[in-house]
Enzyme design. Structure first.
Site, short mmCIF file in Angstrom:
data_model
loop_
_atom_site.label_atom_id
_atom_site.label_comp_id
_atom_site.label_asym_id
_atom_site.label_seq_id
_atom_site.Cartn_x
_atom_site.Cartn_y
_atom_site.Cartn_z
N TYR A 150 0.82 -1.22 0.00
CA TYR A 150 0.00 0.00 0.00
C TYR A 150 0.86 1.26 0.00
O TYR A 150 0.41 2.32 -0.44
CB TYR A 150 -0.92 0.03 1.22
CG TYR A 150 -2.33 -0.46 0.94
CD1 TYR A 150 -2.68 -1.04 -0.28
CD2 TYR A 150 -3.32 -0.33 1.90
CE1 TYR A 150 -3.95 -1.49 -0.51
CE2 TYR A 150 -4.61 -0.79 1.67
CZ TYR A 150 -4.92 -1.37 0.47
OH TYR A 150 -6.19 -1.81 0.25
N LYS A 217 6.32 -13.73 5.41
CA LYS A 217 7.11 -14.46 4.41
C LYS A 217 8.59 -14.20 4.71
O LYS A 217 9.39 -13.89 3.83
CB LYS A 217 6.68 -13.98 3.01
CG LYS A 217 7.26 -14.74 1.86
CD LYS A 217 6.72 -16.14 1.70
CE LYS A 217 7.48 -16.90 0.64
NZ LYS A 217 7.34 -18.35 0.72
N ASP A 293 2.74 -18.83 2.91
CA ASP A 293 2.23 -19.84 1.98
C ASP A 293 1.62 -21.02 2.70
O ASP A 293 0.55 -21.50 2.35
CB ASP A 293 3.34 -20.29 1.00
CG ASP A 293 4.69 -20.50 1.64
OD1 ASP A 293 5.40 -21.40 1.22
OD2 ASP A 293 5.04 -19.77 2.59
N ASP A 317 -4.33 -9.23 2.29
CA ASP A 317 -5.22 -9.06 1.15
C ASP A 317 -5.65 -10.43 0.63
O ASP A 317 -6.84 -10.72 0.46
CB ASP A 317 -4.43 -8.30 0.05
CG ASP A 317 -5.32 -7.75 -1.03
OD1 ASP A 317 -6.54 -7.77 -0.84
OD2 ASP A 317 -4.78 -7.31 -2.06
#
Ligand code: NAP
Length: 427
Positions: A150, A217, A293, A317
């Site tokens: 963002y 991540k 993931d 998101d």
């Protein structure tokens, strides 16, 4: 009873019995779902509090209606009203093409510094779902709302700016980037991370939740995503030491207590789960982390091990829509953007322009965002009444087209008829 503004005193929201709450109707299907939802919100408040409490709605403008009336898609007056009244609600807004905005929604979140996008996801009985046990997923996702992608800055492939960055990184940092690359920068800060994780842990404590999972991540992006994890744990231990336990500490304790039989961490953890999945027997909030993931498979395969979840913008998101799909889709997924106090509740879907003015779509997303809003006001009884009535209505198979087409032999009702049926089912 005079309408009054919501205020903040000594760090606490002060909610009058007749609060003024601004609303943005929204574009496309916005007017249909707003009028249906308002009918239900008002009826529930009246039913539960018998006239003692009432919302004084104040229409404010953004999107197409604002452009027609005021000549701006996002008038300053609208932003000021949201700031001034502290709690507001909005329908979906079209992103004007060439209007100078990346998105009106993103602009609102950034201008007002609404740093937490909060998306509770749980199943409502009777809603068709693609999984066998949708009831096992009951999570609240806290997605960082102001940085990561963002706040991403990008330069197009082949531009002078992209070449400058590539050369700078090569000359000054000694790192190679393919010369025909587009460039994107994603910042993640201590400030942005800690205030988001703080909100997630507070929510877990206030709502008797059992764990907060930091989703990142960090195995690949160590100084942004990995740092998000480290700062998240730091915040938890610095500010909430007596109320939290990390997953690693929990494992260590069990193994130390056990002493005799060696147990694997996994086995020890499972033995603790009992009736309260992944919970601490002493009732503290378990702080754990998962790589993004594998989180996607975890919420499908072991959904009841997750509760409150906190993550950077892009992970959030994806995961919030994936979780919503698991319990029946975006048509019933509520959301809110919340800052230190200011909160803007909103439907999570878009304007579905092909259904504009047809009185056809499901108002559930906006309706349930309003339920979150009632909870934020502390009007939990009215929120509970709407949830119960919505569930009863769906179980009676009185549903709009999107749910009807997934249920055999069910004729859809209109948006307004659905709202009337919910009101009739209010306890
Ligand atoms: P969309 O408006 O969410 O619609 C996509 C599809 O989702 C619809 O065609 C419909 O599916 C289904 N859907 C959406 N809302 C529904 C509801 N209330 N009840 C039942 N089904 C519903 O997405 P989009 O077409 O990609 O975006 C349209 C505009 O909305 C764009 O201008 C976009 O920028 C904007 N947008 C705004 C927001 C926001 O304000 N927060 C969010 C996303 C997009 P079926 O066709 O299968 O019936």
């Amino acid at each position: 009873m005079n309408p009054e503004k919501i205020t903040v005193k000594d760090g606490e929201l002060q909610i009058p019995d007749n609060p003024i709450i601004p609303f943005i109707e929204g574009d496309g299907i916005g007017p249909d779902i707003t009028s249906a939802s308002m009918h239900v919100w008002n009826a529930a408040v009246e039913r539960v509090y018998g006239g003692k409490c009432r919302i004084e709605w104040k229409e404010i403008y953004a999107g197409e209606k604002a452009f027609e009336k005021i000549g701006s898609y996002l008038p300053d007056k609208t932003v000021d009203a949201i700031r001034e009244h502290i709690v507001s609600i909005k329908g979906p807004l079209t992103t004007p093409v060439g209007g100078g905005f990346r998105s009106l929604n993103v602009s609102l979140r950034q201008i007002l510094d609404l740093y937490a996008c909060v998306r509770p996801v749980s199943w409502i009985k009777g809603v068709p779902s693609p999984v066998h046990h949708p009831e096992k997923l009951d999570v609240v996702i806290f997605r960082e709302n102001t940085e990561d992608v963002y706040a991403g800055i990008e330069w197009v492939q082949g531009s002078e700016e992209a070449a400058k960055i590539i050369n700078f990184i090569k000359d000054e940092m000694g790192k190679e980037i393919r010369p025909d690359s587009g460039i994107g920068i994603k910042p993640i800060s201590v400030t942005g991370t800690k205030r988001l994780v703080r909100k997630a842990i507070r929510h877990a404590i206030d709502n008797n939740r059992s764990s907060v999972t930091i989703v990142h991540k960090g195995n690949i992006m160590k100084y942004t995503e990995g740092a998000f994890k480290i700062w998240g744990y730091e915040l938890a231990l610095d500010e909430f030491r007596d109320q939290v336990i990390t997953e690693a500490e929990l494992w260590d304790q069990v193994m130390a207590d056990d002493g005799v039989t060696p147990v694997t961490k996994e086995g020890a953890y499972a033995s603790l789960r009992g009736g309260k999945p992944a919970g601490d027997p002493n009732g503290r909030i378990v702080i754990k982390d998962r790589i993004a993931d594998q989180t996607f498979q975890q919420v499908l395969l072991r959904p009841d091990e997750y509760d409150v979840m906190a993550m950077p913008n892009l992970n959030g998101d994806y995961l919030s829509d994936a979780c919503a799909a698991q319990v029946g889709g975006l048509g019933l997924a509520p959301g809110a953007n919340i800052g230190d106090y200011t909160a803007l509740f909103e439907a999570t879907h878009g304007t579905a322009p092909k259904y504009r003015g047809m009185d056809k779509v499901n108002p559930g997303s906006l309706l349930l965002s309003g339920v979150m809003m009632l909870e934020y006001l502390g009007w939990k009884e009215a929120a509970q009444a709407i949830r119960a009535a919505l569930e009863r209505t769906i179980l009676e198979r009185t549903v709009t087209y999107d749910l009807a087409r997934q249920l055999e032999g069910v004729q859809p009702v209109k948006t307004s008829e659905f709202a009337k049926a919910i009101v009739a089912n209010l306890p």
